[in-house]
Design a protein around this motif. Structure first.
Motif, short mmCIF file in Angstrom:
data_model
loop_
_atom_site.label_atom_id
_atom_site.label_comp_id
_atom_site.label_asym_id
_atom_site.label_seq_id
_atom_site.Cartn_x
_atom_site.Cartn_y
_atom_site.Cartn_z
N LYS A 133 1.31 -1.65 -0.25
CA LYS A 133 0.34 -0.05 -0.02
C LYS A 133 1.21 1.39 0.19
CE LYS A 133 -2.15 -1.21 3.65
NZ LYS A 133 -3.54 -1.45 5.18
N THR A 134 1.10 2.08 -0.95
CA THR A 134 1.70 2.96 -1.34
C THR A 134 1.44 4.36 -1.39
OG1 THR A 134 3.70 3.71 -1.66
CG2 THR A 134 2.93 2.34 -2.94
N ASN A 135 2.24 5.28 -1.71
CA ASN A 135 1.39 6.12 -2.61
C ASN A 135 2.63 7.47 -2.87
OD1 ASN A 135 -1.27 6.76 -2.26
ND2 ASN A 135 -1.14 7.68 0.48
N ASP A 136 4.28 6.13 -3.22
CA ASP A 136 6.05 6.64 -3.55
C ASP A 136 5.60 6.14 -5.40
OD1 ASP A 136 6.04 8.31 -1.27
OD2 ASP A 136 6.45 6.12 0.28
N GLU A 137 6.42 6.78 -5.44
CA GLU A 137 7.04 6.05 -6.27
C GLU A 137 7.93 5.23 -6.71
OE1 GLU A 137 6.52 8.85 -10.24
OE2 GLU A 137 6.10 10.25 -9.01
N ASP A 138 8.84 4.52 -5.80
CA ASP A 138 9.51 3.96 -5.52
C ASP A 138 9.96 3.79 -4.19
OD1 ASP A 138 11.50 2.48 -6.81
OD2 ASP A 138 12.08 4.07 -7.05
N GLY A 139 10.72 3.13 -4.08
CA GLY A 139 10.92 2.25 -2.53
C GLY A 139 9.71 1.26 -2.24
N TYR A 140 9.18 0.20 -2.99
CA TYR A 140 8.82 -0.92 -2.78
C TYR A 140 9.16 -1.86 -4.66
CZ TYR A 140 5.68 0.83 -6.20
OH TYR A 140 5.46 1.48 -8.16
N ASP A 141 8.81 -3.41 -3.41
CA ASP A 141 9.73 -4.39 -4.17
C ASP A 141 8.31 -4.70 -4.65
OD1 ASP A 141 10.50 -6.43 -5.28
OD2 ASP A 141 10.75 -7.05 -4.05
N ILE A 142 7.35 -4.80 -5.58
CA ILE A 142 6.57 -5.02 -6.45
C ILE A 142 6.27 -6.34 -7.36
CG2 ILE A 142 7.26 -4.57 -9.41
CD1 ILE A 142 3.88 -3.28 -7.32
N THR A 143 7.43 -7.25 -7.32
CA THR A 143 7.81 -8.47 -7.46
C THR A 143 7.10 -9.05 -5.70
OG1 THR A 143 10.00 -8.94 -6.39
CG2 THR A 143 10.11 -8.20 -8.66
N SER A 144 6.38 -8.59 -5.26
CA SER A 144 6.05 -9.29 -3.60
C SER A 144 4.51 -9.89 -4.74
CB SER A 144 6.44 -8.77 -3.10
OG SER A 144 5.67 -7.55 -2.75
N ALA A 145 4.33 -8.92 -4.99
CA ALA A 145 3.02 -8.86 -6.03
C ALA A 145 2.20 -10.25 -7.16
CB ALA A 145 1.92 -7.46 -6.16
N ASP A 146 0.82 -10.44 -7.08
CA ASP A 146 1.00 -11.40 -8.12
C ASP A 146 0.07 -10.66 -8.89
OD1 ASP A 146 1.28 -13.61 -7.26
OD2 ASP A 146 -0.73 -12.97 -5.92
N VAL A 147 -0.95 -9.23 -9.05
CA VAL A 147 -0.75 -8.19 -9.37
C VAL A 147 -1.28 -7.14 -8.80
CG1 VAL A 147 -3.30 -8.80 -8.68
CG2 VAL A 147 -3.11 -7.33 -11.17
N ALA A 148 -0.87 -5.87 -9.59
CA ALA A 148 -0.69 -4.64 -8.94
C ALA A 148 -2.40 -3.37 -9.44
CB ALA A 148 -0.10 -3.90 -9.70
N ILE A 149 -2.42 -2.55 -8.54
CA ILE A 149 -3.81 -1.88 -9.13
C ILE A 149 -3.57 -0.87 -8.72
CG2 ILE A 149 -6.55 -1.41 -8.93
CD1 ILE A 149 -6.86 -3.67 -7.67
N ASP A 150 -2.92 0.23 -9.93
CA ASP A 150 -3.19 1.53 -10.12
C ASP A 150 -4.24 3.25 -10.06
OD1 ASP A 150 -0.44 3.85 -10.24
OD2 ASP A 150 -1.93 3.96 -11.93
N PHE A 151 -3.98 3.36 -8.66
CA PHE A 151 -5.22 4.25 -8.69
C PHE A 151 -4.23 5.88 -8.01
CE2 PHE A 151 -8.56 1.65 -9.93
CZ PHE A 151 -9.58 2.49 -10.25
N SER A 152 -3.43 6.27 -8.74
CA SER A 152 -2.70 7.00 -7.92
C SER A 152 -2.82 8.41 -8.89
CB SER A 152 -0.81 6.99 -8.36
OG SER A 152 -0.50 6.21 -9.89
N VAL A 153 -1.71 9.06 -9.19
CA VAL A 153 -1.75 10.66 -9.08
C VAL A 153 -1.55 10.77 -10.86
CG1 VAL A 153 -2.11 11.64 -7.32
CG2 VAL A 153 0.33 11.88 -8.00
#
Length: 233
Positions: free
Chosen positions: A29-49
């Motif tokens: 759960k993040t509002n940042d553009e970086d600093g997360y390891d997306i490979t821990s997820a099966d799918v991403a849902i982007d409702f950012s800016v």
């Protein structure tokens, strides 16, 4: 399914609630553009800016994570994102609105435009109403509806805000507290008016559609739309 929420505002929080109810886990759960390891997820849902969405989407493609995006206002980069998705053998669904009802409304709008194109006495207009926190004007949904009319109606080639010009769809945009989203399309003549309307009652319809799209996208590659998810049109 392990889900990354890229953008954790009110919509992200509603998606979290719906996803958990459907048996999924939220791992990012993040509002940042970086600093997360997306490979821990099966799918991403982007409702950012808008200025973060393209970065988030490309990061998912590069790391082999399917991504759903409902962020509007970044579509100048859409064709580039689509090309990168194909190059990386990724999986992607963008929708200006994930509501199941709205996507039915999109198809109804196109069918009506096709019929009305034969009746020059009717002039089309659109009104959209959203909450005061919405960043883009007009809404992405309104633009999608306008594009649907333009695709089917031989007399319209563009849209603009408020004023009526020849061959142009006028869109009136209003911002009112606590309105999830309302879209009204009218065809008016001297004798009568035909109107179709979609009114969202809460954010839950948008969130449910996004989660259903994420479920559908599993184990697929390519660029898809909600028409593919719902098998309509």
């Amino acid at each position: 399914m392990k889900i990354a929420l890229l953008g954790y505002g009110k919509m992200g929080q509603t998606i979290e609630k719906i996803a958990i109810e459907r048996g999924h886990d939220i791992v990012i759960k993040t509002n940042d553009e970086d600093g997360y390891d997306i490979t821990s997820a099966d799918v991403a849902i982007d409702f950012s800016v808008p200025n973060a969405a393209f970065f988030n989407i490309v990061k998912c493609f590069k790391q082999g994570v399917p991504v759903i995006s409902g962020t509007t206002g970044w579509l100048d980069n859409y064709s580039t994102a689509e090309a990168i998705c194909q190059e990386e053998n990724g999986a992607f669904i963008y929708a200006s609105n994930f509501s199941l009802g709205v996507n039915i409304f999109f198809e109804l709008n196109k069918q009506l435009a096709k019929m009305m194109s034969k009746l020059e006495s009717y002039k089309v207009s659109m009104e959209e109403v959203h909450h005061t926190e919405k960043l883009d004007t007009p809404s992405g949904t309104a633009i999608s509806l306008a594009e649907g009319i333009i695709a089917e109606h031989i007399h319209y080639t563009d849209w603009n805000l408020v004023s009526r010009r020849e061959n142009t769809i006028p869109i009136t945009a209003k911002r009112i507290d606590n309105v999830p989203g309302t879209h009204v399309i009218s065809y008016a003549s001297k004798t009568d008016t035909i109107t179709i309307e979609h009114e969202a009652h809460s954010r839950e319809g948008f969130a449910l559609g996004a989660v259903i799209a994420a479920e559908w996208l599993q184990d697929k590659t390519g660029v898809f739309t909600m028409k593919d998810v719902l098998n309509i049109g």
